[in-house]
Design a protein around this motif. Structure first.
Motif, short mmCIF file in Angstrom:
data_model
loop_
_atom_site.label_atom_id
_atom_site.label_comp_id
_atom_site.label_asym_id
_atom_site.label_seq_id
_atom_site.Cartn_x
_atom_site.Cartn_y
_atom_site.Cartn_z
N ASN A 80 -10.63 11.82 13.54
CA ASN A 80 -10.05 11.14 12.59
C ASN A 80 -10.78 9.94 13.59
O ASN A 80 -10.93 8.94 12.54
CB ASN A 80 -8.55 10.94 12.01
N ASP A 81 -10.54 9.73 14.96
CA ASP A 81 -10.92 8.28 15.59
C ASP A 81 -12.79 9.08 15.30
O ASP A 81 -12.93 8.13 16.54
CB ASP A 81 -9.79 7.67 16.50
N GLY A 82 -13.41 9.79 14.99
CA GLY A 82 -14.11 9.71 15.73
C GLY A 82 -14.85 10.52 16.66
O GLY A 82 -15.99 10.36 16.76
N LYS A 83 -14.23 11.58 17.31
CA LYS A 83 -14.76 11.90 18.88
C LYS A 83 -14.78 13.46 18.23
O LYS A 83 -14.70 13.92 16.83
CB LYS A 83 -13.34 12.16 19.16
N LEU A 84 -16.29 14.31 18.76
CA LEU A 84 -17.04 15.15 17.64
C LEU A 84 -16.41 16.11 18.58
O LEU A 84 -16.70 15.88 19.46
CB LEU A 84 -18.86 15.10 18.69
N ILE A 85 -16.42 17.70 18.10
CA ILE A 85 -15.25 17.84 18.34
C ILE A 85 -16.04 19.71 18.07
O ILE A 85 -15.91 19.65 16.64
CB ILE A 85 -13.49 18.30 17.84
N THR A 86 -16.26 20.54 19.37
CA THR A 86 -17.00 21.94 18.79
C THR A 86 -15.53 22.45 18.33
O THR A 86 -14.14 22.72 19.03
CB THR A 86 -17.44 22.57 19.64
N PHE A 87 -15.82 23.79 17.61
CA PHE A 87 -14.61 24.67 16.97
C PHE A 87 -15.12 26.07 18.47
O PHE A 87 -16.11 25.55 19.53
CB PHE A 87 -15.16 25.84 15.97
N SER A 88 -14.60 26.94 18.47
CA SER A 88 -14.57 27.86 19.14
C SER A 88 -15.81 28.33 19.53
O SER A 88 -16.43 28.91 18.42
CB SER A 88 -13.32 28.95 19.48
N ARG A 89 -16.14 29.61 20.33
CA ARG A 89 -17.72 30.10 20.02
C ARG A 89 -17.08 30.85 18.67
O ARG A 89 -16.90 31.50 18.15
CB ARG A 89 -17.36 30.76 21.59
N GLY A 90 -18.94 30.90 17.95
CA GLY A 90 -19.25 31.53 16.69
C GLY A 90 -18.55 30.56 15.85
O GLY A 90 -18.81 30.98 14.84
N GLY A 91 -18.20 29.75 16.14
CA GLY A 91 -18.00 28.21 14.87
C GLY A 91 -18.92 28.23 13.80
O GLY A 91 -18.42 28.08 13.20
N SER A 92 -20.09 28.36 13.88
CA SER A 92 -20.86 28.47 12.90
C SER A 92 -20.39 29.00 11.57
O SER A 92 -20.60 28.80 10.22
CB SER A 92 -21.99 28.36 13.06
N ASP A 93 -19.75 29.74 11.72
CA ASP A 93 -18.87 30.79 10.74
C ASP A 93 -17.87 30.31 10.41
O ASP A 93 -18.36 30.40 8.87
CB ASP A 93 -18.55 32.58 11.24
N ILE A 94 -17.66 29.11 11.11
CA ILE A 94 -15.85 28.55 10.81
C ILE A 94 -16.69 27.57 10.13
O ILE A 94 -16.38 27.37 8.73
CB ILE A 94 -15.65 28.01 12.17
N THR A 95 -17.75 26.49 10.16
CA THR A 95 -17.89 26.04 9.09
C THR A 95 -18.49 26.46 8.34
O THR A 95 -18.44 25.97 6.77
CB THR A 95 -19.71 25.07 10.11
N GLY A 96 -19.45 27.08 7.81
CA GLY A 96 -19.88 28.05 6.82
C GLY A 96 -18.67 27.88 5.31
O GLY A 96 -18.66 28.18 4.51
N SER A 97 -17.64 28.96 6.31
CA SER A 97 -16.29 28.69 5.42
C SER A 97 -16.12 27.84 4.78
O SER A 97 -15.33 28.02 4.19
CB SER A 97 -15.32 30.49 6.03
N ILE A 98 -15.34 27.07 5.84
CA ILE A 98 -14.57 25.86 5.27
C ILE A 98 -15.74 25.71 4.26
O ILE A 98 -14.95 24.62 3.29
CB ILE A 98 -14.58 25.01 6.76
N ILE A 99 -17.32 24.78 4.29
CA ILE A 99 -17.97 24.77 3.10
C ILE A 99 -17.63 25.52 1.82
O ILE A 99 -17.32 25.22 1.13
CB ILE A 99 -18.98 23.92 3.67
N ALA A 100 -17.97 26.60 2.45
CA ALA A 100 -17.53 27.17 0.42
C ALA A 100 -16.06 27.84 -0.02
O ALA A 100 -16.28 27.16 -0.90
CB ALA A 100 -17.63 29.33 1.56
N ALA A 101 -14.79 27.08 1.22
CA ALA A 101 -14.02 26.31 0.60
C ALA A 101 -13.60 25.08 -0.12
O ALA A 101 -13.61 25.68 -0.82
CB ALA A 101 -12.48 27.36 1.46
N GLY A 102 -14.18 24.33 0.87
CA GLY A 102 -13.96 23.02 0.38
C GLY A 102 -14.48 22.96 -1.14
O GLY A 102 -13.99 22.44 -2.02
N ILE A 103 -16.10 23.08 -0.94
CA ILE A 103 -16.66 22.89 -2.45
C ILE A 103 -16.27 23.85 -3.30
O ILE A 103 -17.09 24.08 -4.56
CB ILE A 103 -17.93 22.97 -2.28
N LYS A 104 -15.65 24.93 -3.39
CA LYS A 104 -15.25 26.46 -3.97
C LYS A 104 -16.41 27.01 -4.57
O LYS A 104 -16.47 27.13 -5.99
CB LYS A 104 -14.09 25.75 -5.63
N ALA A 105 -16.92 27.89 -3.20
CA ALA A 105 -18.01 27.68 -3.98
C ALA A 105 -18.40 29.43 -5.22
O ALA A 105 -17.28 29.84 -4.79
CB ALA A 105 -19.41 28.40 -2.74
N ASP A 106 -18.66 29.74 -5.76
CA ASP A 106 -19.12 30.76 -5.79
C ASP A 106 -19.02 32.47 -5.50
O ASP A 106 -18.98 33.08 -5.12
CB ASP A 106 -20.36 31.20 -6.91
#
Lengths: 449, 449
Positions: B186-212
């Motif tokens: 929230n205060d603008g610091k960059l934080i990574t997910f655990s290793r392999g975390g691009s899958d996490i981002t993908g899943s978050i974006i898909a859930a967020g935009i309610k992808a088909d």
């Protein structure tokens, strides 16, 4: 040196007591005899212990007591008469009862003392009868024998110092006849064991004197490989280990009062289940260890009345302590469970239905839902468990195959398999309605083919 | 509307990025693209993320940094050059690195920021390339996208408010290219997910935009029914449920970073595993629910490296809380266990060997011995687990029979069976040395015959 315990049916009548005396007479190694109170002589008969409990209830309600005392005295009188013994025994019993009923004592202690009269009288009658037929026999009160127990009326636990005292009995001459079911506290109060406690006394005496064998006389020839009400004329089991016995008795084989065997188990005393009505039958031996045999399955036990709670949560296995928390909730709600097999994201808890009454179900499910937020929680009732029991079973290739094939060929779905947690058993959960056909098919596969 | 995530091998080189662009071009539904950092181009190659970690280590040790920066720049330069993009991108990357290395920041935060450059640069390069071939594409920083995370460097967790923010991206025009693997506090610091975390981002974006659909591009055509290193050319799995995927990935199927799928799972977004190098292949779909089918077994997973603690105590099942106490000891010793199947007088605890190192073993066994006084406690190492996975498996008669028959016919003893705790799997424990032949026999039984 042997300890022989005779159950209720073995001392239910004069005829039965004569059989007991015959058994004792022909084997002078049986130096310590433990007896139950007279049991049922026929299906509609009453057990003496139940008669004493009714007498106690009547005394609590200030009801007229004669209708309860008279049948007790009548029954002892018949036995004494038929065994041609002195009626002074009956007089003593009458006296004991009256004395107790008028004693100023907490009701719960009075109940223990009254209940104990059944076993105590059995022992007195048997020792008198053994003497009358020329044997050197003596009634030995549990206090004299050294059976010291905790002060928990109706649920006494043996005190560790007892065993040393009991060991001294070894030097007693002749035959000692000891009433089962009760002992004394350190300050002399009479306390009974839980129901079926004559088995406990027998096991305690056997452990205390370090018997070579503890013979337990009942009214069956042996333990059977499967419930005779499901399979006709099932095979007899000649030798069982303690562990096998435990697994079998868990699921419906009720030969023994469950905790009774602990003292004998600890001292590795072999136990033999025998039939008073057919003492020639070899019976079933229960031993600490036995040689591995090719036929590793000794018995198939089964029981109904189980239910399961199924909990599923995505990534459950990453949530450290999830399982422990579920079990803690059950513990806090005083629900004892049988097993809690878990998958990756799932947990099942097997509970005896009597421990999870419908009125408690709602609260337990709600607590789990609220405190652990699972994705899914459901309950399945009407389950049955089948135990395939045998030492060496886990190290024998093909047992699981044989069992699952037998169940499948009976067209029964397997709801649950638990193998490997026990060294001596394999457990299957099925729908209770399918129990008979599954057990029959398993029996055929392991014992007939 | 689809989200497509491209893994490290899909963006490892200019050739791969061209393939990615082709995939995006032919399906305009793919509006949100998430990318990893460049992965390995060949077996002995280095992953970009590892190169950044080495750079960070060198900076911590005040070593000369050129030998670590140069190969990073060289690799990006090659990609940019081959894609005929402007070299300003490389200049920006160089600048970012230098700025970070000279920033006054806690080392652990510096590490996160450095690691993130890999994904960030991938996204910038891909969006520039997409634009260069005439598509409307834009680099979107995770902060702009709304990927807000907890302040746990190297192990960020998505904040619930993110999803609402991400939903607003739906109205974005053209293609958004978002770097995976990191977000902002929230205060603008960059934080990574655990290793392999691009899958996490993908899943978050898909859930967020309610992808088909959430397409996850890797370098395999599909998920296979069994480990291809054990069985040659195994069958491909076309559709899996989330639960099946979880069970398979537990025991060796490592298609997905384990926690990555949670956001997609919660929103019931279907996922498709695809191959960047063979986009025509149908891939494997992961869905919330699927129609029950006759062939209920979808896959066989297996893994080694397990051990079990076996505890036996006469009358264990009468000791309320025994199991809970054992599990508490493990929890106190920070040992996470997998399963704890119990018998009547026995309890087994299955643990991954890495969680019970030899030096801890003694202490744990001693505590259990001292605090719970079992009759026997032993430990068995070198175990393997096999999972037979499939929705509907518990309701299909004969699956257990088929599985146990297959294992027996491979002449393998079954140490453990756990069925019924999970709705979608059946677990077998065997000695690790027998793993290959048991899995091959099971595969034949369920997929070949």
């Amino acid at each position: 040196m042997k300890v022989a315990k005779f159950g209720g049916s073995s001392v239910a009548s004069a005829e039965q007591i004569e059989k007991v005396a015959n058994i004792i007479k022909t084997d002078l190694q049986k130096k310590f005899i433990v007896v139950s109170a007279p049991g049922k002589r026929h299906k509609s008969d009453q057990k003496m212990t139940d008669m004493f409990i009714q007498l106690w209830k009547a005394s609590q309600q200030k009801a007229s007591l004669e209708p309860f005392i008279d049948p007790i005295i009548k029954r002892f009188t018949e036995i004494v008469e038929q065994l041609s013994l002195s009626f002074t025994i009956v007089g003593e019993i009458k006296q004991s009862i009256n004395k107790l009923l008028h004693m100023e004592e907490a009701p719960i202690r009075k109940l223990d003392a009254l209940k104990a009269i059944g076993e105590d009288s059995s022992a007195k009658i048997l020792s008198a009868y053994l003497t009358s037929i020329g044997l050197e026999a003596r009634y030995v009160n549990p206090r004299e024998a050294g059976v010291m127990v905790s002060d928990e009326p109706g649920n006494g636990k043996i005190l560790p110092e007892s065993f040393e005292m009991i060991y001294k009995l070894r030097s007693t001459k002749g035959i000692s006849v000891i009433p089962g079911f009760f002992g004394y506290t350190n300050d002399g109060k009479l306390i009974t064991f839980s129901r079926g406690g004559s088995d406990i006394t027998g096991s305690i005496i056997a452990a205390g004197i370090k018997a070579d064998l503890y013979e337990n006389y009942t009214d069956v020839d042996s333990v059977y490989a499967v419930n005779p009400s499901i399979v006709d004329n099932p095979k007899k089991i000649t030798t069982l280990t303690y562990k096998e016995m435990r697994e079998l008795s868990y699921a419906g084989f009720s030969v023994f009062h469950d905790e009774a065997l602990i003292p004998a188990y600890r001292e590795k005393i072999p136990v033999c289940i025998k039939n008073t009505n057919n003492p020639q039958a070899t019976g079933t031996f229960i031993v600490s260890e036995k040689k591995p045999s090719e036929k590793c399955v000794v018995g198939i036990a089964s029981d109904t009345g189980f239910c399961s709670i199924y909990i599923s949560k995505y990534l459950m296995n990453r949530e450290i302590g999830f399982g422990r928390k579920v079990l803690s909730i059950l513990e806090e709600e005083s629900i004892s469970f049988e097993h809690a097999p878990s998958g990756i994201d799932d947990l099942s808890i097997i509970i005896r239905e009597k421990h999870l009454p419908l009125e408690k179900e709602k609260q337990v499910l709600e607590r789990i839902q609220k405190e652990l937020c699972p994705d899914l929680i459901s309950i399945h009732r009407n389950l049955a468990m089948i135990m395939i029991v045998g030492e060496g079973l886990v190290r024998t290739i093909g047992v699981a195959k044989k069992a699952t094939s037998a169940i499948s060929s009976a067209n029964v779905n397997i709801e649950m398999i638990n193998q490997g947690s026990s060294e001596v058993s394999m457990m299957f959960g099925i729908i209770a309605d399918d129990l008979e056909k599954a057990v029959q098919s398993l029996y055929n596969a392991f014992f007939v083919k």
